[in-house]
Enzyme design. Structure first.
Site, PDB file in Angstrom:
ATOM      1  N   LYS A 225       0.845  -1.203   0.000  1.00  0.00           N
ATOM      2  CA  LYS A 225       0.000   0.000   0.000  1.00  0.00           C
ATOM      3  C   LYS A 225       0.877   1.249   0.000  1.00  0.00           C
ATOM      4  CE  LYS A 225      -1.654   1.854   3.967  1.00  0.00           C
ATOM      5  NZ  LYS A 225      -1.478   3.314   4.039  1.00  0.00           N
ATOM      6  N   ASN A 226       1.877   1.257   0.870  1.00  0.00           N
ATOM      7  CA  ASN A 226       2.678   2.463   1.033  1.00  0.00           C
ATOM      8  C   ASN A 226       3.601   2.733  -0.150  1.00  0.00           C
ATOM      9  OD1 ASN A 226       1.429   2.955   3.399  1.00  0.00           O
ATOM     10  ND2 ASN A 226       3.162   2.449   4.733  1.00  0.00           N
TER      11      ASN A 226
ATOM     12  N   ARG B 139      -4.538  10.399   3.970  1.00  0.00           N
ATOM     13  CA  ARG B 139      -3.424  11.313   4.135  1.00  0.00           C
ATOM     14  C   ARG B 139      -2.384  11.173   3.019  1.00  0.00           C
ATOM     15  NH1 ARG B 139       0.188  14.035   7.692  1.00  0.00           N
ATOM     16  NH2 ARG B 139       2.219  13.555   6.842  1.00  0.00           N
TER      17      ARG B 139
ATOM     18  N   ASP C 227      -5.044   8.635   8.985  1.00  0.00           N
ATOM     19  CA  ASP C 227      -4.965   7.873  10.224  1.00  0.00           C
ATOM     20  C   ASP C 227      -4.824   8.789  11.428  1.00  0.00           C
ATOM     21  OD1 ASP C 227      -5.129   5.507   8.990  1.00  0.00           O
ATOM     22  OD2 ASP C 227      -3.009   4.997   9.166  1.00  0.00           O
TER      23      ASP C 227
ATOM     24  N   ASP D  10       4.858   0.366  11.831  1.00  0.00           N
ATOM     25  CA  ASP D  10       3.622  -0.248  11.333  1.00  0.00           C
ATOM     26  C   ASP D  10       3.450  -1.699  11.791  1.00  0.00           C
ATOM     27  OD1 ASP D  10       2.990   2.119  10.146  1.00  0.00           O
ATOM     28  OD2 ASP D  10       3.303   1.465   8.084  1.00  0.00           O
TER      29      ASP D  10
HETATM   30  C1  UD1 Z   1       4.689   6.633   6.112  1.00  0.00           C
HETATM   31  C2  UD1 Z   1       3.739   5.474   6.003  1.00  0.00           C
HETATM   32  C3  UD1 Z   1       3.302   4.991   7.386  1.00  0.00           C
HETATM   33  C4  UD1 Z   1       4.524   4.678   8.226  1.00  0.00           C
HETATM   34  C5  UD1 Z   1       5.488   5.858   8.230  1.00  0.00           C
HETATM   35  C6  UD1 Z   1       6.787   5.559   8.957  1.00  0.00           C
HETATM   36  C7  UD1 Z   1       2.557   5.907   3.938  1.00  0.00           C
HETATM   37  C8  UD1 Z   1       1.271   6.225   3.275  1.00  0.00           C
HETATM   38  N1  UD1 Z   1       2.550   5.904   5.275  1.00  0.00           N
HETATM   39  O1  UD1 Z   1       3.984   7.710   6.721  1.00  0.00           O
HETATM   40  O2  UD1 Z   1       2.495   3.819   7.228  1.00  0.00           O
HETATM   41  O3  UD1 Z   1       4.107   4.416   9.551  1.00  0.00           O
HETATM   42  O4  UD1 Z   1       5.814   6.237   6.879  1.00  0.00           O
HETATM   43  O5  UD1 Z   1       7.400   4.437   8.437  1.00  0.00           O
HETATM   44  O6  UD1 Z   1       3.554   5.621   3.281  1.00  0.00           O
HETATM   45  N2  UD1 Z   1       7.171  14.471  10.280  1.00  0.00           N
HETATM   46  C9  UD1 Z   1       7.309  15.791  10.566  1.00  0.00           C
HETATM   47  N3  UD1 Z   1       7.407  16.685   9.529  1.00  0.00           N
HETATM   48  C10 UD1 Z   1       7.377  16.299   8.229  1.00  0.00           C
HETATM   49  C11 UD1 Z   1       7.224  14.924   7.935  1.00  0.00           C
HETATM   50  C12 UD1 Z   1       7.117  14.020   8.989  1.00  0.00           C
HETATM   51  O7  UD1 Z   1       7.344  16.189  11.718  1.00  0.00           O
HETATM   52  O8  UD1 Z   1       7.495  17.147   7.328  1.00  0.00           O
HETATM   53  C13 UD1 Z   1       7.088  13.492  11.391  1.00  0.00           C
HETATM   54  C14 UD1 Z   1       5.727  12.863  11.510  1.00  0.00           C
HETATM   55  O9  UD1 Z   1       4.864  13.640  12.293  1.00  0.00           O
HETATM   56  C15 UD1 Z   1       6.037  11.540  12.171  1.00  0.00           C
HETATM   57  C16 UD1 Z   1       7.417  11.184  11.615  1.00  0.00           C
HETATM   58  O10 UD1 Z   1       7.954  12.414  11.130  1.00  0.00           O
HETATM   59  O11 UD1 Z   1       6.150  11.668  13.567  1.00  0.00           O
HETATM   60  C17 UD1 Z   1       7.408  10.122  10.544  1.00  0.00           C
HETATM   61  O12 UD1 Z   1       6.711  10.580   9.426  1.00  0.00           O
HETATM   62  P1  UD1 Z   1       6.965  10.025   7.951  1.00  0.00           P
HETATM   63  O13 UD1 Z   1       8.179   9.160   7.933  1.00  0.00           O
HETATM   64  O14 UD1 Z   1       6.920  11.179   7.013  1.00  0.00           O
HETATM   65  O15 UD1 Z   1       5.716   9.089   7.735  1.00  0.00           O
HETATM   66  P2  UD1 Z   1       4.576   9.196   6.651  1.00  0.00           P
HETATM   67  O16 UD1 Z   1       5.146   9.433   5.295  1.00  0.00           O
HETATM   68  O17 UD1 Z   1       3.508  10.095   7.154  1.00  0.00           O
END
Ligand code: UD1
Length: 413
Positions: free
Chosen positions: A17-18, A89, A113, A301
């Site tokens: 999915k991701n 998201r 989520d 995850d």
């Molecule tokens: C993706 C995955 C999710 C997985 C996560 C970490 C998808 C659709 N989702 O989520 O299933 O759990 O990676 O492996 O692919 N953050 C910031 N600022 C930013 C970006 C992120 O503060 O600009 C923080 C987020 O709040 C969070 C952390 O960084 O605490 C991780 O986020 P990120 O790695 O970006 O995860 P996602 O891409 O949202």
């Protein structure tokens, strides 16, 4: 569902999915028809398909062949509306490609989520360094950049989403972009590989530094989606928690090294097969401590699934969550089944109990839902997981596969 069955048999995992959602967004970068294979039959793929249609693409989803065909026109719309973005998201992943293709983009700020604050600051900072102007107006992120240029970008944290946004913007930018401290998840590697197949110039794939030399245009391709390591890992835990024997096909054990190693410590016998791995468990599991970290660390995850496992294991385990602070909310639901879990900030102390007892519980996100189903598989009596639509977002045909492995489970509504 009624707990108590040993799960035995074979399951086949499809694409992640991701990854697939981002591959669909990456298709926007090239005019013409891109085909993705190993596409999971999940709601989020439908939402992303609808989003791409509204941007002007034609999207066909063949669920039997597990393919998606995206035909991208010369001129794209550049607005991703709130009604779709709030449902998923991951819609934010059109930000980079649309900015690169259209020079401007309006994306509703996402919901998705319910697992923490999930900021976008690193996405925005990266695009600004490449020459974009970004503002937040009426709930929309508005970015414009008549010309995107190469830049030096450093991520504070190896964010999956920020890495993807910046990479997808940089492949069509003028000049060289160097991104340091990028995420190295297999899904990032998958996207980079597809972009390279499309004609992008990316060096350092799979490392912490990506060097991207912008090109004028990309070509559409046919690409196979990387297998879903989180689904594969969930099946591995299902084997261990039920004392079962599951062969997971179309899975890459290399992508799950730490998680499978933890299951071995818990007492499982794990062997690799031609196209995946087999997990056999014949004793009560032992508790395993886990610490979630960006890849190649233990994946957040899979954290709820491992809490479920620890809840019936012998001994106590300390679980540390470093990515999404709200992910421990689900332990309140697990407690309804009789689990003994105490949380304090980023830490959860899980004391294994001899038995869980079935109860109604509520799933708050995809992985929490999976964790609750795993707990329900071993709880005495009937467990009803409400909000199971969350689970369908990440696990195609979950109920059918559980049933085929011998679980007593019914989908309702
Ligand atoms: C993706 C995955 C999710 C997985 C996560 C970490 C998808 C659709 N989702 O989520 O299933 O759990 O990676 O492996 O692919 N953050 C910031 N600022 C930013 C970006 C992120 O503060 O600009 C923080 C987020 O709040 C969070 C952390 O960084 O605490 C991780 O986020 P990120 O790695 O970006 O995860 P996602 O891409 O949202």
């Amino acid at each position: 569902m009624t707990g108590g069955s040993r799960l035995v048999g074979e399951v086949r995992v499809t694409g992640a999915k991701n990854s697939v959602l981002k591959l669909m967004a990456a298709a926007l970068l090239a005019r013409g028809t891109t085909t993705l294979t190993e596409v999971p039959d999940i709601l989020d793929v439908e939402i992303m398909a609808e989003l791409l249609r509204r941007l002007g693409c034609e999207v066909g989803h063949d669920k039997i062949e597990a393919t998606v065909e995206i035909t991208v026109p010369e001129t794209l719309e550049h607005r991703a509306d709130y009604d779709l973005v709030r449902r998923m998201r991951a819609s934010i992943c059109v930000l980079g490609p649309l900015l690169a293709r259209c020079g401007q983009v309006d994306v509703a700020l996402p919901g998705g989520d319910n697992i923490g604050s999930r900021g976008l600051d690193m996405h925005i900072d990266g695009l600004e360094r490449m020459g974009a102007t970004v503002s937040n107006e009426h709930g929309y992120l508005i970015a414009s950049a008549p010309v995107l240029h190469g830049a030096s970008v450093w991520l504070d944290f190896p964010s999956v989403g920020a890495t993807e946004t910046i990479v997808m913007a940089a492949v069509l930018a003028e000049g060289v972009t160097i991104i340091d401290n990028v995420a190295r998840e297999p899904e990032i590697v998958d996207i980079c590989q597809m972009l390279v197949e499309m004609g992008a110039r990316i060096e350092g794939i799979g490392t912490s530094t990506l060097t991207i030399t912008g090109v004028n245009a990309l070509q559409p391709v046919t690409h196979r989606t990387v297998s879903d390591r989180i689904v594969a890992g969930t099946w591995a835990v299902a084997a261990v928690i039920t004392g079962g024997d599951i062969t997971v096909r179309n899975a890459n054990p290399e992508h799950l090294r730490i998680a499978l190693d933890k299951l071995t410590t818990a007492g499982a016998e794990i062997s690799t097969t031609d196209d995946g791995f087999r997990v056999i468990m014949s004793e009560r599991p032992k508790s395993v401590d886990i610490v979630t970290l960006p890849y190649p660390g233990f994946p957040t995850d899979l954290q709820p699934q491992f809490i479920a496992l620890n809840s019936i294991a012998e001994g106590a385990a300390l679980v540390t969550e470093n990515l999404f602070e709200a992910r421990f909310r689900f332990v309140q639901e697990l407690a309804r089944l009789g689990a003994d879990v105490r949380t304090d900030g980023h830490h959860a102390l899980v004391r294994g109990v001899d038995r869980l007892s079935g109860a109604p519980v509520e799933s708050t996100d995809i992985r929490a839902g999976a964790g609750l189903v795993l707990a329900g598989l071993v709880a005495e009596g009937v467990t009803t997981v409400y909000g199971a639509s969350h689970i369908d977002r990440g696990y195609a045909g979950f109920v059918e596969q559980l049933t085929a492995l011998g679980a007593s489970v019914q989908a309702q509504g």
